[in-house]
Design a protein around this motif. Structure first.
Motif, PDB file in Angstrom:
ATOM      1  N   ARG A 102       1.117  -1.489   0.130  1.00 33.38           N
ATOM      2  CA  ARG A 102      -0.151   0.269  -0.533  1.00 33.38           C
ATOM      3  C   ARG A 102       0.972   1.656   0.223  1.00 33.38           C
ATOM      4  O   ARG A 102       0.609   1.784  -0.052  1.00 33.38           O
ATOM      5  CB  ARG A 102      -0.613   0.388   1.393  1.00 33.38           C
ATOM      6  N   GLY A 103       2.116   0.845   0.342  1.00 33.05           N
ATOM      7  CA  GLY A 103       2.839   1.892   0.199  1.00 33.05           C
ATOM      8  C   GLY A 103       3.368   3.120   0.993  1.00 33.05           C
ATOM      9  O   GLY A 103       3.491   3.774   1.050  1.00 33.05           O
ATOM     10  N   LEU A 104       2.739   2.316   2.423  1.00 34.53           N
ATOM     11  CA  LEU A 104       2.510   3.001   3.844  1.00 34.53           C
ATOM     12  C   LEU A 104       3.850   3.664   4.169  1.00 34.53           C
ATOM     13  O   LEU A 104       4.932   2.752   3.851  1.00 34.53           O
ATOM     14  CB  LEU A 104       1.698   2.473   4.420  1.00 34.53           C
ATOM     15  N   THR A 105       4.211   4.198   4.944  1.00 33.17           N
ATOM     16  CA  THR A 105       5.272   4.530   5.526  1.00 33.17           C
ATOM     17  C   THR A 105       5.622   3.350   6.837  1.00 33.17           C
ATOM     18  O   THR A 105       4.969   2.758   7.469  1.00 33.17           O
ATOM     19  CB  THR A 105       5.385   6.724   6.256  1.00 33.17           C
ATOM     20  N   VAL A 106       7.078   3.180   7.055  1.00 36.25           N
ATOM     21  CA  VAL A 106       6.816   2.472   8.779  1.00 36.25           C
ATOM     22  C   VAL A 106       6.090   3.145   9.612  1.00 36.25           C
ATOM     23  O   VAL A 106       5.369   2.156  10.670  1.00 36.25           O
ATOM     24  CB  VAL A 106       8.678   2.688   9.483  1.00 36.25           C
TER      25      VAL A 106
END
Length: 481
Positions: A102-106
């Motif tokens: 989903r391309g989320l940040t850490v």
């Protein structure tokens, strides 16, 4: 720069990262009751090298190495969240983040994965629960070590007293010495002092009263400031409800037996049937080490393939019940020298399966051979399955169970081709699947299950006690059911 220089530089960099993780892990544990894990292995109070080895071990179960460079960002993110008491597996966070598309940040991914432990969802820190050990033998001392280790936050289980029979001169000093040093499990991790004036052992700041009594009826625990305690009977002297009820003295609320219970005493294998414990149940058993070793894999195999029948052969380390040299014993063969012989004996583990896993209708038989090793046993579980399968399919399934299922704290997995029994001393799992030894032929499967019959079993006992005391905290990311 040579290849060797590159390897050494990489090692030093990873050492520096692991060193930076230690104060973060310690602060989360002390201040927020958060235990940081890597694939179900705690990092609390671990050294730099231990942290690196725990990460490297991931290759045995996950198929590839895990680096501290991968897990550090998740650990750092945890310090920014309003966390409540919980266990958080940064190894699993890293693995699931890598698989997420989903391309989320850490930071975004971590906040979502541990949302059940933050803000309005978090569990409030509970007051500690008093624990009493009745008996101080092999299992008693290991349980004591675990209780002391887990007392770091001050809000969990508190070992308040040990009850033993008087042993004569220097009794307290000798018992403290046995806790301090162990020929199999090594040195106690911390400091131990003896307060003979107050009949106490002080271990890592925990004051543990040593009470001398020949019978449970002689003790009033409230006289020592102990209230609503869980008593762990590791003597095995009493195994039925009538006998164990003797422990329900002033100050004691529940009794947990570290041996198979008889009659209507519930036999509990954590991870399998601990959720069946009734809130008002005062007496229960943690079954045997072998029952704990075979029931979780049995459940896993039955859930996926169906089990029609089975046989378990345990190759078990010798115990204090046997003789060092040939001498009289009430059992037929156990009188022969334990360090010199393989001894055929009986096991109640197979019949105990029905108590812990009543939904399994398959007949399970069992037998046992005691062998001249002091710790770690292996259960050879031969199963007739409900459908045909392949070795690769079974191994991939059990590897996944060890990583992602509700049984991941009970079932471990190793692909090491050179593993031997001593390699599993100190394992905290109920059993370890040896992938290399596994055999599958159509609807027949043979599993080789290592287990530390002392320490691994003691960990299962502690899990049961944590559950009934209300200090068993949820693990994140959540396990798929």
């Amino acid at each position: 720069m040579t290849v060797n220089d590159d390897s050494f530089t990489s090692w030093k960099n990873r050492e520096e990262i692991a060193e930076s993780m230690i104060p973060i892990i310690g602060k989360l544990h002390r201040e927020q009751d958060v235990t940081v894990l890597v694939h179900s292995r705690s990092l609390v109070n671990k050294s730099v090298v231990s942290i690196l080895k725990t990460h490297r071990f991931a290759r045995q179960i996950a198929g590839e190495e895990l680096s501290v460079t991968e897990t550090l960002p998740f650990l750092q993110t945890l310090t920014t969240l309003d966390l409540g008491p919980s266990q958080i597996d940064i190894g699993m966070l890293a693995a699931e983040y890598k698989a997420d598309s989903r391309g989320l940040t850490v930071e975004e991914f971590t906040a979502e994965a541990v949302a059940g432990a933050t803000g309005a969802n978090k569990i409030e820190r509970r007051d500690g629960r008093d624990v009493v050990l009745y008996g101080f033998g092999r299992i008693g001392r290991l349980v004591a070590r675990l209780l002391i280790e887990k007392a770091g936050s001050g809000n969990g289980l508190r070992l308040r007293a040990i009850v033993v029979r008087g042993g004569g001169e220097a009794d307290l000093v000798k018992r403290a010495s046995l806790l301090r040093r162990d020929s199999i499990h090594g040195q106690f991790q911390g400091t131990i002092t003896v307060d003979e004036a107050n009949s106490s052992i002080v271990a890592n700041g925990n004051t543990i009263k040593v009470i001398y009594a020949n019978d449970p009826s002689e003790v009033d625990y409230t006289a020592y400031g102990i209230e609503n305690a869980i008593l762990i009977d590791n003597t095995g002297k009493w195994r039925d409800r009538e006998g164990l009820s003797k422990h329900l003295r002033p100050g004691i609320d529940k009794v947990v037996l570290t041996a198979p219970g008889k009659g209507d005493v519930p036999n509990i294998v954590h991870g399998v049937n601990h959720d069946t414990i009734k809130p008002d149940e005062q007496i229960l058993s943690c079954a045997s080490c072998t029952t704990n070793a075979i029931v979780p894999p049995l459940k896993a195999m039955d859930d996926e393939y169906g089990v029609l029948r089975g046989h378990v052969e345990t190759v078990h380390s010798f115990t204090n019940d046997q003789n060092l040299l040939d001498n009289y014993h009430k059992a037929d063969r156990r009188g022969r020298s334990a360090p010199l012989n393989m001894v055929i004996t009986e096991t109640g583990a197979a019949s105990a399966v029905a108590k812990a896993l009543p939904e399994l209708k398959a007949p399970i038989t069992g037998s046992s051979i005691r062998v001249p090793v002091p710790d770690v046993s292996i259960a050879i579980l031969s199963l007739r399955l409900g459908r045909e399968t392949t070795r690769d399919e079974v191994l991939e399934y059990l590897r996944d169970v060890s990583l992602h299922s509700p049984l991941k704290r009970q079932i471990d997995f190793t692909t090491a081709p050179d593993a031997v029994s001593m390699d599993f001393v100190g394992s905290r799992h109920a059993s370890i699947v040896d992938a290399g030894a596994t055999k599958v032929d159509g609807d027949n499967a043979i599993l080789y299950l290592w287990y530390d019959n002392e320490f691994g079993y003691s960990c299962q006992v502690i899990r049961v006690v944590q559950h009934v005391s209300g200090v068993e905290y949820p693990t994140f990311p959540a396990t798929a059911v």
